[in-house]
Write an enzyme that holds these catalytic residues in place. Structure first.
Site, PDB file in Angstrom:
ATOM      1  N   CYS A   2      -3.791  -5.054   8.850  1.00  0.00           N
ATOM      2  CA  CYS A   2      -3.875  -6.504   9.032  1.00  0.00           C
ATOM      3  C   CYS A   2      -4.733  -7.164   7.966  1.00  0.00           C
ATOM      4  CB  CYS A   2      -4.473  -6.828  10.397  1.00  0.00           C
ATOM      5  SG  CYS A   2      -3.450  -6.245  11.743  1.00  0.00           S
ATOM      6  N   ARG A  27      -1.583  -4.555   1.272  1.00  0.00           N
ATOM      7  CA  ARG A  27      -2.303  -3.775   2.281  1.00  0.00           C
ATOM      8  C   ARG A  27      -1.352  -3.178   3.324  1.00  0.00           C
ATOM      9  NH1 ARG A  27      -7.705  -5.332   2.923  1.00  0.00           N
ATOM     10  NH2 ARG A  27      -7.562  -5.180   5.181  1.00  0.00           N
ATOM     11  N   TRP A  72      -0.114  -5.651  10.927  1.00  0.00           N
ATOM     12  CA  TRP A  72       0.399  -4.268  10.895  1.00  0.00           C
ATOM     13  C   TRP A  72       0.300  -3.807  12.346  1.00  0.00           C
ATOM     14  CZ3 TRP A  72      -1.244   0.812  11.795  1.00  0.00           C
ATOM     15  CH2 TRP A  72      -0.490   1.815  11.162  1.00  0.00           C
ATOM     16  N   ASN A  98      -8.286  -8.537  12.918  1.00  0.00           N
ATOM     17  CA  ASN A  98      -8.017  -7.264  12.229  1.00  0.00           C
ATOM     18  C   ASN A  98      -8.869  -6.217  12.934  1.00  0.00           C
ATOM     19  OD1 ASN A  98      -7.633  -5.098  10.549  1.00  0.00           O
ATOM     20  ND2 ASN A  98      -8.762  -5.941   8.834  1.00  0.00           N
ATOM     21  N   GLY A  99      -8.214  -5.225  13.508  1.00  0.00           N
ATOM     22  CA  GLY A  99      -8.960  -4.187  14.215  1.00  0.00           C
ATOM     23  C   GLY A  99      -8.218  -3.770  15.471  1.00  0.00           C
ATOM     24  N   GLU A 466      -1.608  16.915  -2.814  1.00  0.00           N
ATOM     25  CA  GLU A 466      -1.410  15.519  -3.216  1.00  0.00           C
ATOM     26  C   GLU A 466       0.007  15.305  -3.757  1.00  0.00           C
ATOM     27  OE1 GLU A 466      -2.485  12.732  -2.755  1.00  0.00           O
ATOM     28  OE2 GLU A 466      -1.759  11.491  -4.396  1.00  0.00           O
ATOM     29  N   LYS A 470       2.620  12.613  -2.186  1.00  0.00           N
ATOM     30  CA  LYS A 470       3.201  11.514  -2.971  1.00  0.00           C
ATOM     31  C   LYS A 470       4.708  11.426  -2.744  1.00  0.00           C
ATOM     32  CE  LYS A 470       0.776   9.676  -3.613  1.00  0.00           C
ATOM     33  NZ  LYS A 470      -0.450   9.278  -3.265  1.00  0.00           N
ATOM     34  N   GLU A 473       5.575  10.267   0.933  1.00  0.00           N
ATOM     35  CA  GLU A 473       5.287   8.864   1.270  1.00  0.00           C
ATOM     36  C   GLU A 473       6.402   7.892   0.931  1.00  0.00           C
ATOM     37  OE1 GLU A 473       0.777   7.588   0.873  1.00  0.00           O
ATOM     38  OE2 GLU A 473       1.465   8.678  -0.887  1.00  0.00           O
ATOM     39  N   HIS A 489       2.090  34.351   4.518  1.00  0.00           N
ATOM     40  CA  HIS A 489       1.539  34.377   5.873  1.00  0.00           C
ATOM     41  C   HIS A 489       2.326  33.488   6.829  1.00  0.00           C
ATOM     42  CE1 HIS A 489      -1.790  36.734   4.395  1.00  0.00           C
ATOM     43  NE2 HIS A 489      -1.988  35.844   3.448  1.00  0.00           N
ATOM     44  N   LYS A 586      -2.013   0.067   2.980  1.00  0.00           N
ATOM     45  CA  LYS A 586      -2.869   0.418   1.847  1.00  0.00           C
ATOM     46  C   LYS A 586      -4.317   0.566   2.286  1.00  0.00           C
ATOM     47  CE  LYS A 586      -3.474   0.891  -2.637  1.00  0.00           C
ATOM     48  NZ  LYS A 586      -3.022   2.194  -3.179  1.00  0.00           N
TER      49      LYS A 586
END
Ligand code: F6R
Length: 591
Positions: A2, A27, A72, A98-99, A466, A470, A473, A489, A586
């Protein structure tokens, strides 16, 4: 996640807020709304999907005061009704948040028993009704807001537009910053959103209550009632120009920018690094933490500290740090890694570590944010705004910073700078049509694959994690990264004929193990793609090989770049929304 944006001043507030929300888009959001105040009346426009000019929006009266929000979704689906702002029953104020109100259900049940009817599924509406309830006990609306706010659990930041034109706000946990422009005052989740107008900011602390009335700013602590002196700070690097330039997407622009940003992150002098070097040397133990990509950068930084500087260092994902709390000592040092500087999971650890008396250092990209402000030793990646939700240039900048830190500890800063400069120069040549076309070819092959794996070992183990993240996502393909040793394993059970398996290989002590892992998957029919040192490009074990510029000690940094490029070209091939992948935000300001 948010985003909050408010403006009051000489310009048309509707337009200012609309532009502000556009600048908060990166964001991550799924719906949005704007409320304006006009002649003692509040009018709103809300919508789902992309922020764009709409008929209803144009119909709002042009005013000098407005607030807006990008949502969001956490509580309740993505609907216009659940979008913020949320209006009070008597239409006298409207509120954005926001929260997450963690005691949302208890509060809602209580309010329902008191007769309140809820029209949305949001936790935000609980705050609105709570303020209405508190207003019954006092004539003073501001007191009602403060009383209601104190009843909320969790990290919540709210902003309110009143019919009298005042903007009120309270910050706790989730970000909020004031901008003081020549022609007006801004209130927003980040300073980037009002950067074209001002870089004069007033940074807010938790429990700051803000009132902007008739162009005047007042701040007080909501718990103590004490007025706060308004300190205006100038942010050094304000980026007013957030444009794609010649690039089709921010992602590719930011990937290419790495030729400079890796270098910028290491532009620290011995003197600037000394306080942290000393703290590391004096610490009982060093923890490096972050979440997601920043968590992998934390792993890489810890790797450099252990292997170059021989410091007892443990990387931990922020959201799992609780499992270390029983052994945390006051002379432990925490290094927090974050792009946004506002990640709730990381902030929570820092709060706990502060209570233990630990010293905190941080490497953050965004200026003036919570994590930096909580830190005893603050460092910035200086990578400039990263707009694509998937982090690229900030990841490599954080790793490069970790490298020069480790080298400084052992008195080799000069050599570190030379290595980083060499890498930057090599990258300039690397970003070429030739590279892109070889990556595009691989992307076309991967387009129809559903499961893929990435193997790395030692210095490349975090690069594998990473790299996989990438691709996951943005392409939405199932891909997992592993330390190569894990393969036999269990993971190998998933390798079938044609399964793409990437192997990251540098000219180091682990290269033989990596090759043998790749032999094992190839023997089971995997399609193998080598990534790394040209020395291995002709090995039969690799069906494809992508050569990456290598500089000793930091090839693990450059080895991630082909994954960023594959992610980009594969997602383009698939027609996905590259800069704003589904469901992701974001700035992850909620837990
Ligand atoms: C992935 C990505 C996220 C973030 C994570 C932490 O590309 O960007 O995994 O790394 O949400 O965010 P920051 O770095 O802002 O603390």
């Amino acid at each position: 996640m948010c985003g909050v944006f408010g403006y009051t001043g000489k310009s048309v507030a509707n337009d200012m807020v609309f532009q502000g929300l556009k600048r908060l888009e990166y964001r991550g959001y799924d719906s949005w709304g704007i409320a304006v105040n006009n002649d003692g009346k509040i009018q709103m426009f809300k919508d789902i999907g992309e922020i764009q000019e709409r008929e209803g929006l144009k119909e709002l009266p042009q005013t000098t005061t407005a607030i807006g929000h990008t949502r969001w979704a956490t509580h309740g689906g993505v609907t216009v009704n659940n979008a913020h702002p949320h209006m009070a029953t008597d239409d006298k104020f409207t509120l954005v948040q926001n929260g997450i109100v963690e005691n949302f259900s208890q509060l809602k049940t209580k309010l329902e028993k008191l007769g309140y009817k809820f029209t949305t599924q949001t936790d935000t509406e609980v705050i609105v009704k709570l303020i209405e309830e508190q207003s019954k006990t006092t004539e003073d609306f501001e007191i009602a807001v403060k009383k209601a706010f104190k009843l909320l659990e969790g990290r919540n930041t709210i902003a309110i537009l009143r019919i009298n034109g005042d903007i009120l706000a309270v910050r706790n946990g989730s970000p909020l910053v004031i901008g003081k422009g020549k022609d007006g005052i801004f209130l927003a989740s980040d300073s980037l959103s009002f950067a074209p107008y001002t870089n004069d900011v007033v940074l807010l602390d938790d429990y700051d209550f803000v009132k902007i009335s008739n162009g005047k700013l007042h701040i007080e602590n909501v718990l103590t009632g004490k007025e706060k002196k308004i300190v205006v700070q100038k942010l050094k690097n304000t980026y007013t120009n957030i444009e794609k330039g010649k690039y089709e997407h921010f992602m590719i622009k930011e990937i290419v920018e790495q030729e400079k940003t890796i270098f910028n992150a290491t532009e620290y002098t011995q003197t600037e690094l000394k306080p942290l070097v000393q703290a590391i040397q004096e610490a009982h133990r060093v923890y490096v933490l972050g979440a997601g990509t920043a968590g992998f950068a934390a792993g890489q930084i810890a790797y450099f500290l252990r292997n170059i500087a021989k410091i007892d260092t443990q990387e931990v994902r922020s959201y799992e740090f609780n499992t270390y709390k029983n052994i945390l000592k006051k002379d432990d040092l925490i290094i927090a890694v974050s792009q946004s500087g506002e990640t709730a999971d990381t902030i929570e650890v820092l709060e706990m570590a502060k209570k233990h008396g630990c010293k905190i250092a941080s490497i953050v990209n965004m200026l003036g944010t919570t994590i930096s402000r909580m830190s005893d030793f603050k460092y910035y990646t200086n990578a400039g705004p990263e707009i694509c939700v998937a982090s690229t240039k900030v990841f490599t900048a954080q790793c490069a910073w970790g490298y020069i830190l480790a080298k400084t500890i052992v008195g080799e800063l000069k050599e570190a700078k030379k290595n980083v400069t060499d890498l930057s120069n090599l990258l300039t040549k690397y970003f070429s049509e030739k590279t892109y076309s070889s990556i595009e070819k691989i992307a076309k092959v991967l387009k129809n694959k559903e499961h893929m794996f990435v193997l790395g070992k030692g210095e490349n183990a975090y690069t594998a994690l990473e790299g996989a993240l990438k691709i996951k996502e943005i392409s939405y393909k199932h891909i997992e990264g592993f330390a190569a040793g894990e393969l036999k394993h269990g993971v190998i059970a998933l390798v079938a004929k044609g399964t793409p398996v990437f192997g990251i290989i540098s000219n180091d002590e682990d290269c033989k193990d990596l090759v043998s892992g790749m032999e094992q998957v190839r023997a089971r029919g995997a399609m193998t793609i080598g990534i790394g040192d040209s020395k291995f490009s002709k090995l039969e074990v690799f069906d494809y090989f992508l050569v990456v510029p290598q500089v000793e000690e930091i090839s693990n940094i450059s080895n991630v770049i082909p994954f960023q490029l594959i992610s980009y070209f594969l997602s383009k091939e698939l027609g996905n929304n590259i800069d704003k992948p589904r469901n992701l935000a974001k700035s992850v300001t909620v837990k």
